[in-house]
Design a protein around this motif. Structure first.
Motif, PDB file in Angstrom:
ATOM      1  N   ARG A   1       1.048  -3.132   6.539  1.00 14.16           N
ATOM      2  CA  ARG A   1       0.832  -1.778   7.040  1.00 14.16           C
ATOM      3  C   ARG A   1       0.017  -1.022   6.002  1.00 14.16           C
ATOM      4  O   ARG A   1      -0.069  -1.431   4.839  1.00 14.16           O
ATOM      5  CB  ARG A   1       2.151  -1.061   7.338  1.00 14.16           C
ATOM      6  N   ASP A   2      -0.587   0.062   6.413  1.00 12.38           N
ATOM      7  CA  ASP A   2      -1.433   0.855   5.520  1.00 12.38           C
ATOM      8  C   ASP A   2      -0.588   1.660   4.535  1.00 12.38           C
ATOM      9  O   ASP A   2       0.545   2.048   4.833  1.00 12.38           O
ATOM     10  CB  ASP A   2      -2.305   1.823   6.324  1.00 12.38           C
ATOM     11  N   GLY A   3      -1.181   1.923   3.369  1.00 12.37           N
ATOM     12  CA  GLY A   3      -0.597   2.866   2.427  1.00 12.37           C
ATOM     13  C   GLY A   3       0.359   2.287   1.411  1.00 12.37           C
ATOM     14  O   GLY A   3       0.919   3.035   0.604  1.00 12.37           O
ATOM     15  N   VAL A   4       0.565   0.984   1.373  1.00 11.94           N
ATOM     16  CA  VAL A   4       1.504   0.396   0.419  1.00 11.94           C
ATOM     17  C   VAL A   4       0.905   0.461  -0.978  1.00 11.94           C
ATOM     18  O   VAL A   4      -0.243   0.044  -1.197  1.00 11.94           O
ATOM     19  CB  VAL A   4       1.825  -1.060   0.784  1.00 11.94           C
ATOM     20  N   ASP A   5       1.665   0.968  -1.940  1.00  8.57           N
ATOM     21  CA  ASP A   5       1.141   1.106  -3.298  1.00  8.57           C
ATOM     22  C   ASP A   5       2.160   0.762  -4.372  1.00  8.57           C
ATOM     23  O   ASP A   5       1.983   1.115  -5.535  1.00  8.57           O
ATOM     24  CB  ASP A   5       0.619   2.531  -3.524  1.00  8.57           C
ATOM     25  N   ARG A   6       3.222   0.054  -4.009  1.00  9.70           N
ATOM     26  CA  ARG A   6       4.223  -0.304  -5.011  1.00  9.70           C
ATOM     27  C   ARG A   6       5.033  -1.500  -4.531  1.00  9.70           C
ATOM     28  O   ARG A   6       5.008  -1.876  -3.361  1.00  9.70           O
ATOM     29  CB  ARG A   6       5.173   0.868  -5.278  1.00  9.70           C
ATOM     30  N   TYR A   7       5.747  -2.095  -5.485  1.00 10.93           N
ATOM     31  CA  TYR A   7       6.645  -3.205  -5.207  1.00 10.93           C
ATOM     32  C   TYR A   7       7.920  -2.971  -5.999  1.00 10.93           C
ATOM     33  O   TYR A   7       7.871  -2.530  -7.156  1.00 10.93           O
ATOM     34  CB  TYR A   7       5.995  -4.530  -5.628  1.00 10.93           C
ATOM     35  N   LEU A   8       9.060  -3.240  -5.402  1.00 12.29           N
ATOM     36  CA  LEU A   8      10.333  -3.105  -6.096  1.00 12.29           C
ATOM     37  C   LEU A   8      10.814  -4.488  -6.526  1.00 12.29           C
ATOM     38  O   LEU A   8      11.107  -5.345  -5.697  1.00 12.29           O
ATOM     39  CB  LEU A   8      11.375  -2.438  -5.196  1.00 12.29           C
ATOM     40  N   ALA A   9      10.858  -4.707  -7.830  1.00 12.81           N
ATOM     41  CA  ALA A   9      11.292  -5.975  -8.394  1.00 12.81           C
ATOM     42  C   ALA A   9      12.766  -5.881  -8.759  1.00 12.81           C
ATOM     43  O   ALA A   9      13.197  -4.917  -9.401  1.00 12.81           O
ATOM     44  CB  ALA A   9      10.469  -6.325  -9.624  1.00 12.81           C
ATOM     45  N   ILE A  10      13.535  -6.885  -8.360  1.00  9.83           N
ATOM     46  CA  ILE A  10      14.985  -6.887  -8.567  1.00  9.83           C
ATOM     47  C   ILE A  10      15.349  -7.946  -9.592  1.00  9.83           C
ATOM     48  O   ILE A  10      14.911  -9.098  -9.494  1.00  9.83           O
ATOM     49  CB  ILE A  10      15.718  -7.159  -7.239  1.00  9.83           C
ATOM     50  N   HIS A  11      16.135  -7.571 -10.577  1.00 12.11           N
ATOM     51  CA  HIS A  11      16.630  -8.512 -11.582  1.00 12.11           C
ATOM     52  C   HIS A  11      18.154  -8.529 -11.518  1.00 12.11           C
ATOM     53  O   HIS A  11      18.802  -7.482 -11.614  1.00 12.11           O
ATOM     54  CB  HIS A  11      16.186  -8.097 -12.980  1.00 12.11           C
TER      55      HIS A  11
END
Length: 311
Positions: free
Chosen positions: A163-173
């Motif tokens: 989808r449009d507008g994605v600008d981040r990723y959430l990384a889980i540790h």
């Protein structure tokens, strides 16, 4: 003497590619572009066929923000194929998983044991249920230290926006028992920077926001690298990666300190965090380099990892 230009129309070529490869929203967008129809015109032609769907819904469908699922929505998609002069099932076929394919997605609570803590952290970071990204491929390198502790891990990640507008990723540790998440350091290695970081005081879970250098449009791919420096937990016995969506390719490499080598390593899967292990296969440790690895194609939602025995 005149000649007829036989070069393919790039708009039609893009439509053919999108209908062949998907996903649904990109195929719909390509069909709308090829036919030159505005959404309000499409809505009008659907209404003439007795199918009533809002312009907002059509817009969400082509952006990938929503996916037609209900019976009336699927009826509208079949009518769209007529309106857009597409072959039968050209769009509806993209909404169906291939025969035998595993579930299209799983919630975080199904693939992380500390799901309660994780849910609170994701809520705090205002994370949507679907982050708008699917993994094309991922290479993950894990380091286990001389005290058998998880020292850290680094990930090279290729994603595609749906989808449009994605600008981040959430990384889980998720650390091993005894991990102090407040002491875990997050590293942004390539094409991203560290944003907000949250951890739970009653579990070994940490979530880091990785901000991209660009805002993606649907269909864009993006390469970025990041890592976690841990070393705060007790002896490590396995490393597991949870997938909430299908992944194209995943490679996991675990490097052990020469002073602490396991006696046995194996690959395993789990359908959920609480399910028994399945898909076990022995893995060979490269004694010279102290490394064991697995490489998997077309990974479905669930958990995949390497476990090891110290004695």
């Amino acid at each position: 003497m005149s000649r007829t230009d036989t070069r393919p129309d790039p708009v039609e070529a893009e439509l053919a590619r999108a209908l062949r490869a998907g996903p649904f929203h990109l195929a719909l967008r390509a069909a709308l572009a090829a036919r030159g129809l505005a959404l309000h015109r499409v809505q009008h032609r659907l209404a003439q066929r007795g199918v009533h769907v809002g312009v907002t819904s059509l817009s969400y469908w082509q952006q990938g923000a929503r996916r037609p699922r209900r019976a009336e929505s699927l009826r509208a998609v079949r009518a769209l194929e007529e309106v857009l002069e597409l072959p039968p099932r050209a769009l509806t076929g993209l909404l169906e998983p291939p025969s035998g394919e595993r579930a299209a997605s799983r919630p975080y609570r199904a693939v992380v044991e500390e799901s309660g803590s994780l849910g609170r952290l994701l809520t705090d970071l205002e994370s949507p249920a679907d982050g708008g990204l699917h993994t094309v491929c991922q290479l993950e390198r894990v380091r286990v230290g001389p005290a058998r502790e998880l020292q850290g891990r680094a990930s090279q990640h290729v994603v595609r926006a749906h989808r449009d507008g994605v600008d981040r990723y959430l990384a889980i540790h998720v650390g091993d028992p005894g991990c102090a998440p407040e002491r875990v350091r997050v590293r942004a290695n390539e094409n991203c920077r560290v944003g907000r970081v949250r951890w739970s005081g009653d579990s070994a879970v940490l979530v880091a926001e990785l901000l991209f250098d660009a805002r993606l449009r649907a269909g864009d791919t993006y390469v970025f690298g990041y890592g976690f420096e841990d070393g705060t937990g007790g002896p490590s016995k396995e490393y597991t990666r949870g997938f909430t969506f299908p992944c194209g390719q995943y490679v996991l490499q675990v490097r052990f300190d020469p002073a602490a080598l396991p006696v046995h390593c194996r690959r395993f899967t789990r359908s959920t965090a609480t399910a028994p292990r399945a898909g076990r296969r022995d893995l060979t440790l490269n004694g010279r380099h102290c490394i064991v690895h697995l490489a998997e194609q077309d990974v479905g939602p669930g958990l995949l990892g390497i476990g090891w025995d110290w004695t």
